[in-house]
Design a protein around this motif. Sequence first.
Motif, PDB file in Angstrom:
ATOM      1  N   TRP A 287       0.820  -1.209   0.000  1.00  0.00           N
ATOM      2  CA  TRP A 287       0.000   0.000   0.000  1.00  0.00           C
ATOM      3  C   TRP A 287       0.854   1.258   0.000  1.00  0.00           C
ATOM      4  N   ARG A 288       1.968   1.261   0.715  1.00  0.00           N
ATOM      5  CA  ARG A 288       2.852   2.426   0.734  1.00  0.00           C
ATOM      6  C   ARG A 288       3.414   2.709  -0.657  1.00  0.00           C
ATOM      7  N   ASN A 289       3.821   1.667  -1.370  1.00  0.00           N
ATOM      8  CA  ASN A 289       4.377   1.846  -2.712  1.00  0.00           C
ATOM      9  C   ASN A 289       3.317   2.392  -3.680  1.00  0.00           C
ATOM     10  N   ALA A 290       2.118   1.817  -3.617  1.00  0.00           N
ATOM     11  CA  ALA A 290       1.061   2.277  -4.518  1.00  0.00           C
ATOM     12  C   ALA A 290       0.633   3.705  -4.190  1.00  0.00           C
ATOM     13  N   TYR A 291       0.627   4.049  -2.927  1.00  0.00           N
ATOM     14  CA  TYR A 291       0.256   5.413  -2.516  1.00  0.00           C
ATOM     15  C   TYR A 291       1.255   6.433  -3.054  1.00  0.00           C
ATOM     16  N   GLU A 292       2.528   6.092  -3.018  1.00  0.00           N
ATOM     17  CA  GLU A 292       3.556   7.011  -3.502  1.00  0.00           C
ATOM     18  C   GLU A 292       3.458   7.202  -5.003  1.00  0.00           C
ATOM     19  N   VAL A 293       3.133   6.134  -5.741  1.00  0.00           N
ATOM     20  CA  VAL A 293       2.992   6.244  -7.188  1.00  0.00           C
ATOM     21  C   VAL A 293       1.782   7.099  -7.548  1.00  0.00           C
ATOM     22  N   ALA A 294       0.676   6.896  -6.837  1.00  0.00           N
ATOM     23  CA  ALA A 294      -0.570   7.590  -7.180  1.00  0.00           C
ATOM     24  C   ALA A 294      -0.582   9.035  -6.700  1.00  0.00           C
ATOM     25  N   ARG A 295      -0.048   9.321  -5.544  1.00  0.00           N
ATOM     26  CA  ARG A 295      -0.133  10.659  -4.965  1.00  0.00           C
ATOM     27  C   ARG A 295       1.131  11.486  -5.159  1.00  0.00           C
ATOM     28  N   GLY A 296       2.240  10.843  -5.461  1.00  0.00           N
ATOM     29  CA  GLY A 296       3.484  11.586  -5.602  1.00  0.00           C
ATOM     30  C   GLY A 296       4.120  11.965  -4.292  1.00  0.00           C
ATOM     31  N   LYS A 297       3.636  11.435  -3.188  1.00  0.00           N
ATOM     32  CA  LYS A 297       4.235  11.686  -1.882  1.00  0.00           C
ATOM     33  C   LYS A 297       4.242  10.389  -1.091  1.00  0.00           C
ATOM     34  N   GLU A 298       5.068  10.333  -0.077  1.00  0.00           N
ATOM     35  CA  GLU A 298       5.298   9.089   0.654  1.00  0.00           C
ATOM     36  C   GLU A 298       4.262   8.910   1.759  1.00  0.00           C
ATOM     37  N   TRP A 299       3.781   7.657   1.883  1.00  0.00           N
ATOM     38  CA  TRP A 299       2.937   7.296   3.013  1.00  0.00           C
ATOM     39  C   TRP A 299       3.813   7.245   4.257  1.00  0.00           C
ATOM     40  N   PRO A 300       3.344   7.727   5.405  1.00  0.00           N
ATOM     41  CA  PRO A 300       4.213   7.763   6.590  1.00  0.00           C
ATOM     42  C   PRO A 300       4.723   6.378   6.977  1.00  0.00           C
ATOM     43  N   ASN A 301       6.012   6.298   7.203  1.00  0.00           N
ATOM     44  CA  ASN A 301       6.643   5.047   7.642  1.00  0.00           C
ATOM     45  C   ASN A 301       6.683   5.067   9.175  1.00  0.00           C
ATOM     46  N   ASN A 302       5.524   4.811   9.780  1.00  0.00           N
ATOM     47  CA  ASN A 302       5.381   4.999  11.225  1.00  0.00           C
ATOM     48  C   ASN A 302       4.952   3.733  11.956  1.00  0.00           C
ATOM     49  N   VAL A 303       5.252   2.566  11.400  1.00  0.00           N
ATOM     50  CA  VAL A 303       4.843   1.296  12.016  1.00  0.00           C
ATOM     51  C   VAL A 303       6.076   0.434  12.242  1.00  0.00           C
ATOM     52  N   ASP A 304       6.179  -0.116  13.446  1.00  0.00           N
ATOM     53  CA  ASP A 304       7.202  -1.111  13.770  1.00  0.00           C
ATOM     54  C   ASP A 304       6.517  -2.462  13.935  1.00  0.00           C
ATOM     55  N   PHE A 305       6.831  -3.410  13.040  1.00  0.00           N
ATOM     56  CA  PHE A 305       6.294  -4.761  13.124  1.00  0.00           C
ATOM     57  C   PHE A 305       7.253  -5.617  13.953  1.00  0.00           C
ATOM     58  N   ILE A 306       6.733  -6.242  15.004  1.00  0.00           N
ATOM     59  CA  ILE A 306       7.552  -7.038  15.919  1.00  0.00           C
ATOM     60  C   ILE A 306       6.951  -8.438  16.005  1.00  0.00           C
ATOM     61  N   ASN A 307       7.766  -9.421  15.671  1.00  0.00           N
ATOM     62  CA  ASN A 307       7.316 -10.821  15.705  1.00  0.00           C
ATOM     63  C   ASN A 307       7.596 -11.412  17.096  1.00  0.00           C
ATOM     64  N   LYS A 308       6.655 -11.139  18.018  1.00  0.00           N
ATOM     65  CA  LYS A 308       6.835 -11.595  19.400  1.00  0.00           C
ATOM     66  C   LYS A 308       5.478 -11.593  20.095  1.00  0.00           C
ATOM     67  N   ASP A 309       5.342 -12.441  21.102  1.00  0.00           N
ATOM     68  CA  ASP A 309       4.141 -12.459  21.929  1.00  0.00           C
ATOM     69  C   ASP A 309       4.098 -11.197  22.773  1.00  0.00           C
ATOM     70  N   ILE A 310       2.934 -10.550  22.806  1.00  0.00           N
ATOM     71  CA  ILE A 310       2.813  -9.287  23.533  1.00  0.00           C
ATOM     72  C   ILE A 310       3.048  -9.474  25.031  1.00  0.00           C
ATOM     73  N   VAL A 311       2.790 -10.686  25.557  1.00  0.00           N
ATOM     74  CA  VAL A 311       2.984 -10.938  26.992  1.00  0.00           C
ATOM     75  C   VAL A 311       4.465 -10.881  27.348  1.00  0.00           C
ATOM     76  N   LEU A 312       5.326 -11.271  26.396  1.00  0.00           N
ATOM     77  CA  LEU A 312       6.765 -11.307  26.629  1.00  0.00           C
ATOM     78  C   LEU A 312       7.482 -10.089  26.054  1.00  0.00           C
ATOM     79  N   ALA A 313       6.739  -9.042  25.708  1.00  0.00           N
ATOM     80  CA  ALA A 313       7.321  -7.891  25.020  1.00  0.00           C
ATOM     81  C   ALA A 313       7.581  -6.722  25.949  1.00  0.00           C
ATOM     82  N   ASN A 314       7.755  -6.993  27.225  1.00  0.00           N
ATOM     83  CA  ASN A 314       7.958  -5.895  28.168  1.00  0.00           C
ATOM     84  C   ASN A 314       9.246  -5.138  27.887  1.00  0.00           C
TER      85      ASN A 314
END
Length: 463
Positions: A287-314
């Motif tokens: 979606w970020r790539n398609a948004y940049e092509v269509a709008r000419g500006k970058e979609w905010p890169n504001n997400v951190d994906f973490i592959n971990k159980d939330i209970v152990l993510a302290n």
Amino acid sequence: MRLLLPPCILQTRPVFLKHGCGIPDSCCCPSLPGLVKGLVRPASSGGDGDGDGGEGEAGNPEPGRIRSLPRSLWSRRPGQGGPPLRRPPLSPLERVSNLIPRQMLNREVLQLSGQQLVGDDCGHTLQPAPGLRLPSTAGQVSFQTGDLVLAEFRRRHRLEMQKMLLLVPGGEVHSNWGMLAHQQILGHLPGQIFRTSTGSELVLRRPTLEEFVLLMKRGPAISYPKDATTMLMMMDIGDGDSVLESGSGSGAMTLFLSRAVGPSGHVYSFEVRKDHHERAKTNYQCWRNAYEVARGKEWPNNVDFINKDIVLANDDIQGTMFDAISLDMRSPQLALPAIHVHLKQGGVCAVYLANITQVIDLLEGIRSAGLPLACEKILEVVHRDWFVAPAVRKDGSTAPRVEPQRNVDDLADEEENDTAQDHGEEDDTKSFCTVPYVARPHHEQVSHTAFLTKLRKLKPALQ
């Protein structure tokens, strides 16, 4: 008498010859030397043109002679300079062409309307008439390589096919209604209707974020847009907020959160399964790539994906306070004791649960653990789609409108109306239209998807 001139002199489109004199010396009309040498004079102002020149009667000019041009189309002799021919009034073709976007006009219409440089029958270069306004395409971006395109086929006001594709060189769109090459799509503006190899009409446009979420490749089930938008309203997040998400899934809710917090905000998204984690990252980047092509500006890169159980993510969220928390997991009551301390006081935790028994377990877990969370709302979002369209027979023709039946009791009113008309009063009971419509709930409905629970963090009362 109507003046007959060759095509190089009398144009059917509002164009002027490039030469300043209006008529070049090297005209391809040897049979009219007098016209080239400047022998054409303005029409006489007295009578029907039977003055000097000996043209005879106005209605029967002498054979081989040219009737004088009207003063509005008079041109000076070659070499004298001066203004070119005066622009004639707009023709019906030109008026209609100004109302239609230029990209929808074919080459023949563009040539006739003078909207591009063309050549006349004599080989001279012609210029568009001054003052001719062209349809503006400012701010519009045509389809290009890397664009996400949504192809739709509708039959009798019903959506039969909806397919999302990525434009690539040499690609093709295949469906039950024919094939369409990507090369035919490139360069056109969204909202264009294309014909496939079988003659079917497809509407091509760019998908919205809602449509992208519904049509993207999935791993687990997604948070439907109707639920995601309700959760955003529950959490009341905006630009610059920090949000914690557990259960990335296919990345649907993550995309909505990313747009809500804006470039200055941030989203921490946890997912315990590796395949779901990778799918969410792929959809987010697509979606970020398609948004940049269509709008000419970058979609905010504001997400951190973490592959971990939330209970152990302290350790990953140590020292971070969140404005809101979004949970989409099987047993959220097991994760709340570890993460509720990172929620700001007065903040909201929105929980997405599929079954009502899960809601009961959630509330019982909060009560037994003594967590400072108050349940404010439990709701189910149900949308009801409606079908509204003109009534059409099986053969495709429009059904006639049935006149309303009148009761016998209305005869007195009818007589009063007749009396009013006799006195010159107008009858304002005319029907609005003559085409009947069908209005009913759509035969395909999206009913239950989830139960949404709104929890708010509160500080216990002082003893």
